[in-house]
Design a protein around this motif. Sequence first.
Motif: not given
Length: 557
Positions: A289-291, A364-367, A409-412
């Motif tokens: 799950p991500f927000a 996390k690495t991809a972010f 949190v998934f950055p946008t």
Amino acid sequence: MDNEQKNTATVKPAKRFSAVWIIPLVSIVAGVWMIFQYMSQQGPEITLTVQTADGIQAGKTLIKARSVKVGTITDVALGENYNEIKLVARMDSGTERMLREDTVFWVVKPRIGTEGVSGLETLLSGPYLELRPGESEEKREHFTVLDSPPVAPPDAKGLRVVLTSNEAGKLAVGDPVLFEGYTVGRVEKVGFDVKDKKATYQLFIFQPYDSLVRTRTRFWLNSGLDIQLNAQGFNVQIASLETLIIGGVSFAVPEGSPEGSPVTEQMVDFSLYDDVKQMREKMYESYLPFAMLFSESIRGLQPDAPVEYRGIRIGTVKKVPLHLSEKDAISTGNIPILVHIELERIYDLTSTEESETQLAENFKTAFQKGLRATLKTGNLLSGALYIDTDFYTDVPDTEANDIYFGYPVFPTVEGEFVQFQRQVGNILDKLNKLPIETTLENLDTTLQTTKKTVASFEGVGKELAVTLATLDTLLKKKETQELPKEVQGSLQQLQKTLKGFSPGSDSYLELQQAISQLNRVLGELEPLLETLNAEPDALIFGTDGKSDPVPVKGSRQ
């Protein structure tokens, strides 16, 4: 002495049994024997419960087992609460062993069902009750009569499973259960769970097809007709004629999913999906799950919308919005969305043992490398949105451990439409700062000067024609011909050059065409110049749309 002997009476005892009583006694014995015989031939008395007594009559309606009479209905009466019918039946002798805990009764009457037409013999004789003997060791005297025959007997070899759905009326008793288009079972019972508020459908899958049911098996409704229009063309598939008419339910292990272990327990619960598409979308059980926090409008984004990575689906939108509070969302201008990144869409679980923890570390690495989510339009007609993820450059760094209401949190980043709006706004701001009125005045002056220049060219052309004629006359004179050859050659060369620009020459025609085209262009620019003089911002915002005035017809004096 002799007289005394003559007058003495002889007393003898009377007979106690008379022959006249033989007939009543024989009748009594015969009656008792007949009663004994009748009672010995009678079976037990049982009570049956039905919802309607349509066609059932006391003393006439029979109870049969495999078309052999085994009992008779002796009484028909309403129940205590008047919501059911009580039937009293006298069974024949020797039927006690049939009346067990799992004995089943049902009404036989004319019926058109999934397996054809049955019960036509009752059109004249009326309905009767069919009995299927039980195998249990416990006896029973009270039974509930089914309105239709059971799909399978209690001792039938096979597997019983229960499907749950949020809506009732999806299936009916007797509907087929299919595997790869082949009927392997039937819907046995339909009910509703009041506690969980869900409809339940009990299926019976016959042996040996019960081994096809695995722990990862999924069940979905089969309408029998599947129509698809895609890039490959128009495709129509029909499962079977029976499912085309009455529908049914199909099951299989989804492609790419582990099969799991065989199901051996009875009454195992499975979910019922509306179609195979919904089954494929909701078959993923492992997810992260991500927000996602968006600073733009999310109108058009609905639950179950896809989350994609460069056109490949990797997850699903679950909640829109996730949570709104004055402190965390409204004050910051961000709208939170809950998404599930589904593990099985990324990894092939049949050939890898990647865990959710490993996938979380990979994200996390991809972010840190620029992976971001953005809103995109999926359908221009409906305005539906979906979430697309990709790697972006020149994006601000984000904290890998950001948490929103317990979800990572998934950055946008802002969507393309928002960026386009911002660019259009910047362009309009720059246009507003341009000296448009001064530029238009200079352009008008330049066009007027060009008109005068073109008119001068037309005059020069006429004068040039006159000069050529004069020069030709001069060359024909005798005095001119007597001039030295050098001067004469020079004059001839000048004549040849001037003839190249004479009214009949190609150069003169090309020049004349160019001048005509320039005049036409200047004529077409005149309305634009007049509009720009009246409304300098017409190129950006357009005109007010007023139509030309229509002259009014004058009246005669």
